[in-house]
Design a protein around this motif. Sequence first.
Motif, PDB file in Angstrom:
ATOM      1  N   GLY A 167     -20.234   8.080  22.641  1.00  0.00           N
ATOM      2  CA  GLY A 167     -21.680   7.846  22.554  1.00  0.00           C
ATOM      3  C   GLY A 167     -22.442   9.149  22.344  1.00  0.00           C
ATOM      4  O   GLY A 167     -23.382   9.215  21.542  1.00  0.00           O
ATOM      5  N   ILE A 168     -22.022  10.198  23.061  1.00  0.00           N
ATOM      6  CA  ILE A 168     -22.659  11.520  22.888  1.00  0.00           C
ATOM      7  C   ILE A 168     -22.458  11.982  21.441  1.00  0.00           C
ATOM      8  O   ILE A 168     -23.382  12.487  20.796  1.00  0.00           O
ATOM      9  N   MET A 169     -21.229  11.803  20.934  1.00  0.00           N
ATOM     10  CA  MET A 169     -20.924  12.207  19.561  1.00  0.00           C
ATOM     11  C   MET A 169     -21.897  11.558  18.566  1.00  0.00           C
ATOM     12  O   MET A 169     -22.488  12.230  17.725  1.00  0.00           O
ATOM     13  N   MET A 170     -22.097  10.264  18.709  1.00  0.00           N
ATOM     14  CA  MET A 170     -22.950   9.565  17.742  1.00  0.00           C
ATOM     15  C   MET A 170     -24.431   9.875  17.951  1.00  0.00           C
ATOM     16  O   MET A 170     -25.184   9.956  16.986  1.00  0.00           O
ATOM     17  N   SER A 171     -24.828  10.081  19.203  1.00  0.00           N
ATOM     18  CA  SER A 171     -26.220  10.475  19.449  1.00  0.00           C
ATOM     19  C   SER A 171     -26.498  11.871  18.919  1.00  0.00           C
ATOM     20  O   SER A 171     -27.598  12.160  18.445  1.00  0.00           O
ATOM     21  N   ARG A 172     -25.507  12.746  18.982  1.00  0.00           N
ATOM     22  CA  ARG A 172     -25.704  14.097  18.433  1.00  0.00           C
ATOM     23  C   ARG A 172     -25.870  14.044  16.917  1.00  0.00           C
ATOM     24  O   ARG A 172     -26.680  14.769  16.346  1.00  0.00           O
ATOM     25  N   LEU A 173     -25.091  13.188  16.273  1.00  0.00           N
ATOM     26  CA  LEU A 173     -25.191  13.067  14.813  1.00  0.00           C
ATOM     27  C   LEU A 173     -26.575  12.586  14.384  1.00  0.00           C
ATOM     28  O   LEU A 173     -27.140  13.075  13.418  1.00  0.00           O
ATOM     29  N   LYS A 174     -27.109  11.616  15.141  1.00  0.00           N
ATOM     30  CA  LYS A 174     -28.404  11.029  14.780  1.00  0.00           C
ATOM     31  C   LYS A 174     -29.565  11.754  15.451  1.00  0.00           C
ATOM     32  O   LYS A 174     -30.715  11.485  15.125  1.00  0.00           O
TER      33      LYS A 174
END
Lengths: 202, 202
Positions: A167-174
């Motif tokens: 979840g952190i990974m995808m929030s960082r991307l967006k």
Amino acid sequence: MKSKGELTREKILEVARELFNSKGFNATTIRDLVAATGMQKGSLYFHFEGKDAIAREVLSEATAEFMDFLSKSLSGENPGECIDNFFRCALKKHLGTGFVGGCIFGNTALEMSDSDPEFAGAIDKVFDEWISRVAVAVSNAQNNGQIRADIGSKALAQYIVATIEGGIMMSRLKKSERPMKECLETLRITLGLRNEIQNNQQ
Amino acid sequence: MKSKGELTREKILEVARELFNSKGFNATTIRDLVAATGMQKGSLYFHFEGKDAIAREVLSEATAEFMDFLSKSLSGENPGECIDNFFRCALKKHLGTGFVGGCIFGNTALEMSDSDPEFAGAIDKVFDEWISRVAVAVSNAQNNGQIRADIGSKALAQYIVATIEGGIMMSRLKKSERPMKECLETLRITLGLRNEIQNNQQ
């Protein structure tokens, strides 16, 4: 009061942590550290043997901070509330940085797990400890009827940590809280997490 | 038959992909690429403008391969089987590399999301497409009573992708299939995933 040497050491570690998080460990050079701290190369080498020694210390400090964060956030009136509180604190922590930097352990895991077994081992220990602490809360919550009990607490704890890292990974991307927030919400539902104790199941 | 130029180009991309995965993009230099390919610097620059152009091409090839992997693995006699098959293929894929290298999109996400908005955007699109394709299968499986229907298909798909990325991270650290395998098993249970169609719910 801290000595000048202690303050210098702290500054090096602080700058190094930022650089490791933004550029990655492998790409950060002693020259970068010299430029970013504004210190002489000799001063860096007076305090640390080299980049590896700085990285070990950064990781060790980050580990101590994270264990403190875990103790504070995995707390509440009952085990279910502890887990819910941990979810909220984790989201708040990353919201506070605008999803820049992310999780130093996740970052270093993906960067170092193939190239540096010593580092990988140290990060693996952090994940193991994280999972163990969450597993204790999960097991207690299961005993209180606050989390589904048909899956082992250790497996659920590992799955919680994995989902949070993703979840952190995808929030960082967006650069948006949405993915992490939604993953935590889905975790709550799929865990059957309840803040109140189900006395009939005790 | 491929021309000499095409073969040279392919070799550069292959070597670059390995280096980006093992050292990280930021830490890989043109000098590393020269050393690892055994080519002249001039030859590299004849084929590509520079490291960024090589990285864009590596990412573009990896994206095409991954979309192909998704099409092949998200397949089966019914939607539930598609998802189960995808889980098995994802585990097999990483088992095949001994959990070295991991997911190029996850790696690049953590390395580039703060430092390179163009790259981050390209990787974000890969994740969006991955989630969309899984969401279609999830939605179909929900209609067939093969996955719990109390959470939206898009939220479940995002949570599946997040958990898989976290599972890969932990399996890479331990160089063991256990974390990823257990995360997938927990996903199956928490999704209520069934291979057979529940006709009564159609």
